[in-house]
Design a protein around this motif. Structure first.
Motif, mmCIF file in Angstrom:
data_model
loop_
_atom_site.group_PDB
_atom_site.id
_atom_site.type_symbol
_atom_site.label_atom_id
_atom_site.label_comp_id
_atom_site.label_asym_id
_atom_site.label_seq_id
_atom_site.Cartn_x
_atom_site.Cartn_y
_atom_site.Cartn_z
ATOM 1 N N THR A 2 -1.000 -10.967 -39.371
ATOM 2 C CA THR A 2 -0.162 -12.042 -37.972
ATOM 3 C C THR A 2 1.605 -10.966 -38.225
ATOM 4 O O THR A 2 1.317 -9.758 -39.148
ATOM 5 N N SER A 4 4.216 -11.159 -38.973
ATOM 6 C CA SER A 4 5.157 -11.711 -40.052
ATOM 7 C C SER A 4 4.341 -10.569 -41.295
ATOM 8 O O SER A 4 5.384 -10.060 -41.550
ATOM 9 N N ALA A 26 1.674 -13.239 -29.280
ATOM 10 C CA ALA A 26 1.171 -13.735 -30.261
ATOM 11 C C ALA A 26 -0.082 -14.195 -29.935
ATOM 12 O O ALA A 26 -0.793 -14.065 -29.099
ATOM 13 N N ALA A 29 -2.761 -18.881 -32.893
ATOM 14 C CA ALA A 29 -3.637 -20.088 -33.790
ATOM 15 C C ALA A 29 -3.422 -20.928 -33.927
ATOM 16 O O ALA A 29 -2.389 -21.918 -32.828
ATOM 17 N N ASP A 33 -0.638 -19.477 -38.461
ATOM 18 C CA ASP A 33 -0.873 -18.094 -37.776
ATOM 19 C C ASP A 33 -1.998 -17.442 -38.397
ATOM 20 O O ASP A 33 -2.458 -16.771 -37.261
ATOM 21 N N ASN A 214 6.959 -19.254 -44.381
ATOM 22 C CA ASN A 214 5.520 -19.014 -43.739
ATOM 23 C C ASN A 214 4.871 -19.810 -44.328
ATOM 24 O O ASN A 214 4.453 -20.782 -43.147
ATOM 25 N N GLN A 218 5.984 -23.195 -41.802
ATOM 26 C CA GLN A 218 5.307 -23.312 -40.297
ATOM 27 C C GLN A 218 4.407 -25.179 -41.263
ATOM 28 O O GLN A 218 3.806 -25.825 -39.649
ATOM 29 N N ARG A 438 -6.960 -18.945 -44.828
ATOM 30 C CA ARG A 438 -6.599 -18.740 -44.288
ATOM 31 C C ARG A 438 -7.935 -19.235 -43.158
ATOM 32 O O ARG A 438 -8.381 -18.567 -41.997
#
Length: 484
Positions: A2, A4, A26, A29, A33, A214, A218, A438
């Protein structure tokens, strides 16, 4: 990676302060992310961004003695052959690719170094910089690659370096450190005890701030606070300093559940970290009137509009994010803005009255009957999280309601019911599982999630992390069809 993760990785790999990924397009997602479904394809614009970034990063990495020394583990100018360059390539490649380079890869990059010396007439240091730039454009650097099961393990097992990367990108959003690389090389990450020990060590490291930003950022939305605005004509105390203090307080609150020893069972009731800058928001609080995540200024602000509260948004955030209740608007229904139902165009002062008009529509009532009682229970808190007893037009605020058969006067009366709904801890388990793996959990993950939740038993987030990373889902690669 990502955006970040890319920025963090190049910072720890090169010692750079550049943040090239801030300018990358971007991924779009769904969910977190890092959801692999959003990272599985690369646009031409993004690929060009990677190449441009690699050039700038390589130049920056060799622009100072300190940064250059971290890469040049020996002086290539003093080597009669490419032996020093080989050492540099193997060492830097290990960290860049998060695994030891294969011999064929080493030979290819050594050949590139030699070509830069001869055909391009570069100095030895310039030639190394040229190779570093190339390494930074390799798929093995840009992608989280898991090549295949180690022949020494059972089918599907991840090797030590793959586990090290999973750990480091879960907790640091960056590459492994020396301790993780060493543990991977010694094959120590195959044991549950070692994984648990590494989690404790990594969460104690300042780099774990990335996990707060993160994962929690998120999941619960606080990452968007820097871009959130309130109407300063209505709320003159709102400014960047206040916004920064709201975010810092939220992260400190999350930290108590991550490393501070506070159990998840207190997430809706724990006292708030004190902040002098937030005193104006707490000035009118009744005694004992505030505590827990739902009355944090961060939650109250982010679930509001710039000029007014949004009970529907507050309730939906609670149900969807904290309890993982799936919610979707009715199909083929044009949902009007709050206030449009009356058609008078008058600014909304009393949100409760407007919601009552909204519920007059059968299409809207089905959702609002569930959402409104929860959202309205928080109406004593304005759009920036300050306590109030009346609306701007002077109407007294009524935060009472009935939810699932329980009558309440305000959020304090509803909290016991919400706590019961949160007791299982199933939603945090599902959220962390999705972040760590993920990907969105599937029906096949249900049993694993139930086992993780049962073992966690609503303890600290640190304990939950340990349960996730010691699960088979985290440590093993899913079985693959040999025909693929």
């Amino acid at each position: 990676m990502t955006a970040s993760e890319y920025n963090n990785t190049v910072a720890h790999l090169l010692g750079t302060s550049l943040r090239p990924a801030d300018g990358f397009p971007a991924f779009g997602a769904k969910g977190f992310d890092a959801n692999a479904s959003a990272l599985s394809s690369l646009s031409q614009v993004l690929v060009q961004g990677y190449y441009d970034a690699a050039k700038k990063l390589a130049e920056d990495a060799f622009s100072s003695d300190a940064q250059r020394a971290a890469i040049l583990v020996c002086d290539p100018a003093e080597s009669a052959d490419a032996g020093c360059a080989r050492d540099i390539i193997e060492r830097f490649g290990l960290r860049a690719f998060r695994r030891p380079l294969e011999e064929a890869e080493v030979e290819r990059y050594v050949a590139q170094y030699t070509h830069a010396l001869t055909a391009l007439e570069m100095s030895p240091v310039q030639a190394v910089q040229h190779v570093v730039r190339t390494l930074l454009t390799s798929p093995s650097f840009l992608l989280r690659v898991e090549i295949g099961p180690d022949s020494k393990r059972a089918p599907g097992a991840l090797n030590g370096h793959e586990i090290a990367s999973r750990l480091s990108y879960l907790l640091w959003s960056s590459l492994p450190d020396e301790a993780l690389f060493d543990a991977a090389a010694r094959d120590e990450l195959a044991t549950e005890d070692e994984l648990r020990s590494q989690v404790d060590r990594m969460l104690a490291d300042p780099k774990s701030a990335a996990f707060l930003q993160n994962f929690f950022g998120q999941w619960l939305g606080t990452r968007t606070l820097p871009s959130h605005d309130a109407d300063t004509s209505l709320f003159p105390v709102w400014n960047d300093d206040l916004k920064g203090a709201i975010l810092e307080q939220a992260n400190a609150y999350f930290g108590e559940f991550m490393t501070g020893g506070r159990p998840w069972s207190e997430f809706l009731t724990a006292p708030h970290p004190e902040s002098p800058l937030l005193a104006p928001l707490y000035a009118n609080d009744p005694e004992g009137g505030r505590g827990g995540f739902l009355t944090l200024p961060a939650f109250l602000t982010l679930s509001s509009r710039a000029d007014r509260t949004s009970p529907t948004s507050r309730a939906k955030t609670i149900l969807v994010q904290l309890f993982c209740v799936p919610m979707a608007p009715p199909a083929n229904v044009d949902i009007p803005e709050l206030g449009a139902a009356s058609g008078d165009g008058v600014p909304i002062d009393n949100v409760r009255k407007q919601l009552e008009k909204h519920r007059e529509s059968p299409d809207c009532a089905s959702c609002h009957d569930v959402l409104d009682p929860i959202g309205l229970s928080l109406e004593n808190f304005d759009p920036i999280g300050a306590y109030r007893t009346e609306y701007p037009n002077g109407d007294a605020i009524d935060a009472s309601g009935t939810y699932d058969g329980t009558e309440f006067q305000d959020i304090s009366g509803l909290l016991p019911e919400l706590q019961r709904a949160a007791e299982s801890g199933a939603c945090p388990s599902e959220q962390l599982f999705a972040y760590a793996l993920r990907r969105t959990p599937t029906s096949e993950d249900r049993r694993a999630l139930e086992e993780i939740t049962a073992r966690w038993d609503g303890g600290t987030i640190a304990v939950l992390v340990k349960e996730v990373v010691t699960s088979e889902a985290f440590r093993l690669r899913p079985a693959r069809d040999e025909a693929q």
